[in-house]
Design an enzyme around this catalytic site. Structure first.
Site, PDB file in Angstrom:
ATOM      1  CD  GLN A 121      -2.347   2.048   0.882  1.00 45.24           C
ATOM      2  OE1 GLN A 121      -3.142   1.383   0.228  1.00 45.24           O
ATOM      3  NE2 GLN A 121      -2.363   3.368   0.883  1.00 45.24           N
ATOM      4  NE  ARG A 165      -0.551  10.190   2.320  1.00 46.40           N
ATOM      5  CZ  ARG A 165      -0.095   9.987   3.551  1.00 46.40           C
ATOM      6  NH1 ARG A 165      -0.177   8.775   4.086  1.00 46.40           N
ATOM      7  NH2 ARG A 165       0.453  10.971   4.239  1.00 46.40           N
ATOM      8  CG  ASN A 166       3.775   9.152  -0.404  1.00 47.78           C
ATOM      9  OD1 ASN A 166       3.249  10.254  -0.509  1.00 47.78           O
ATOM     10  ND2 ASN A 166       3.912   8.529   0.753  1.00 47.78           N
ATOM     11  N   GLY A 217       4.754  -1.047   7.295  1.00 48.28           N
ATOM     12  CA  GLY A 217       6.029  -0.443   7.661  1.00 48.28           C
ATOM     13  C   GLY A 217       5.883   0.594   8.743  1.00 48.28           C
ATOM     14  NE  ARG A 218       9.372   5.910   8.552  1.00 47.50           N
ATOM     15  CZ  ARG A 218      10.418   6.014   7.731  1.00 47.50           C
ATOM     16  NH1 ARG A 218      11.617   5.671   8.133  1.00 47.50           N
ATOM     17  NH2 ARG A 218      10.242   6.452   6.489  1.00 47.50           N
ATOM     18  CG  ASP A 219       3.215   7.337  10.903  1.00 50.84           C
ATOM     19  OD1 ASP A 219       2.243   6.968  11.592  1.00 50.84           O
ATOM     20  OD2 ASP A 219       3.366   8.510  10.504  1.00 50.84           O
ATOM     21  CG  HIS A 220       0.373   1.050   6.991  1.00 48.61           C
ATOM     22  ND1 HIS A 220       0.919   0.231   6.047  1.00 48.61           N
ATOM     23  CD2 HIS A 220      -0.907   1.274   6.581  1.00 48.61           C
ATOM     24  CE1 HIS A 220       0.027  -0.038   5.112  1.00 48.61           C
ATOM     25  NE2 HIS A 220      -1.101   0.588   5.421  1.00 48.61           N
ATOM     26  CB  ALA A 221      -2.647   4.431   7.061  1.00 51.04           C
TER      27      ALA A 221
END
Length: 366
Positions: free
Chosen positions: A168, A170-171, A262-266
């Site tokens: 996933q 958004r970038n 991963g790190r700080d997902h969403a």
């Protein structure tokens, strides 16, 4: 003569939700939630039947519109002037949007884009529950990249992949993303790169930028028979750990056996801890129907001369300022200021692909 009192005009995001429900993207959710399921999801992250589900899937509207539908068994759902579905109504009820937002997002601050999306208009506090039927096929403009869960599962079967990791984002892709994707390819037969290109906050990357960036990365660096690019047309909630679970459930429905968290997902801003999503995934271990790959957040370490994580690099512990942290926020800020990320942060081919597209979302219309 048509009865306009039995029609509800949808926003673009609501239209996407109708189609996502119809295609099984949110299975086992089969319709817009009623009050019992909504309360259970908000309080316990489960449907009333006990199935894990962390985010409300609801159809919001205003009271003056909902009042027109009282006593009706069904209404027409309309988008862009065309009927796109019939909604079989099971319940109409009002809610406290701020209370729901506080539970789902962990905050009621309007600095949080998910709170603004759900509760920014306090008059939209009426929910219409029911199952959409006779749903038209959406024409998204994204052609073969707009895949349904059934199409994705068929593709996976055709490729003969027994294990598939979902990714996933958004970038546009940067080197930390690439590290996570390559890690997943070491343990799975295939990789579904599945960027979300529905509603996003102002300043996020446009769908065109994300698609262009990933096409460049995949065509230049990944084996064609092991990676599939598809797009998830759904609103971004920025709900952190809860949304990580939703993203995992969606990718299970798309045929994935594994999902990268991963790190700080969403996450957004400082609303969530770096690995809160890992902890929540542990609470639902064995219940999601998909294995969570809990991966640490990668960075570039000059001393290691490559991409590493806190699990593989000693230098970040000895001198945290010695490494270059790679994050979507930093890449957006750099690109919006006219900067050019160095090759150890973002591939030149990706940067070249972004030259002729609009990079950033300019508004937050739903």
């Amino acid at each position: 003569m048509t009865d306009d009192s039995a029609k509800l005009e949808l926003t673009f995001s609501q239209f996407l939700e109708v189609t996502n429900i119809a295609t099984g993207t949110y299975a086992p959710v089969a319709g817009f939630m009623g009050s019992a399921d909504l309360e259970s999801v908000v309080s316990d992250m489960r449907l009333t039947d006990g199935s894990p589900f962390p985010i409300p899937i609801v159809l919001q509207t205003k009271k003056e519109l909902a009042d027109r539908f009282a006593g009706r068994d069904s209404i027409e759902l309309v988008f862009a002037g065309k009927t796109v579905a019939q909604l079989s109504i099971s319940e109409i009820f009002d809610v406290n949007l701020i209370e729901i937002a506080r539970a789902v997002f962990g905050t009621d601050s309007f600095d949080h884009p998910g709170v603004r999306f759900m509760a920014g208009d306090p008059s939209r506090n009426v929910m219409i529950a029911g199952i959409p039927k006779q749903v038209v096929t959406r024409q998204s403009g994204f052609g073969p990249w707009d895949m349904t869960p059934a199409e994705s599962r068929a593709y996976i079967a055709e490729m003969g992949w027994r294990t598939v990791a979902g990714f996933q984002t958004r970038n546009v892709p940067h080197r930390a993303h690439e590290y996570l994707q390559r890690t997943a390819l070491e343990v799975c037969d295939g990789l579904l790169i599945h960027p979300l290109v529905g509603w996003k906050k102002k300043g996020d990357f446009t769908p065109e930028a994300v698609l262009a960036g990933y096409q460049a990365l995949i065509s230049n660096y990944y084996p064609a028979n092991r990676v599939k690019l598809a797009l998830l047309l759904a609103p971004m909630r920025y709900a952190g750990p809860r949304e990580a679970l939703l993203h995992a459930i969606i990718r299970r429905n798309y045929g994935c056996t594994h999902f990268i968290v991963g790190r700080d997902h969403a996450g957004v801003g400082d609303f969530y801890g770096k690995y809160d999503a890992h902890a929540l995934a542990d609470r639902f271990r064995g219940e999601l129907g998909i294995e969570i790959l809990k991966l640490a957040g990668p960075f570039y370490c000059p001393a290691c001369d490559g991409i590493a994580t806190e699990k593989t690099c000693k230098h970040v512990h000895e001198n945290p300022d010695s490494v270059d942290h790679i994050a979507g926020t930093a890449m957006r800020q750099m690109l919006s200021a006219g900067g050019k990320p160095q090759p150890h942060l973002m591939r030149q081919e990706v940067l070249d692909a972004l030259k002729n597209v609009d990079l950033f979302v300019t508004g937050e219309d739903q």
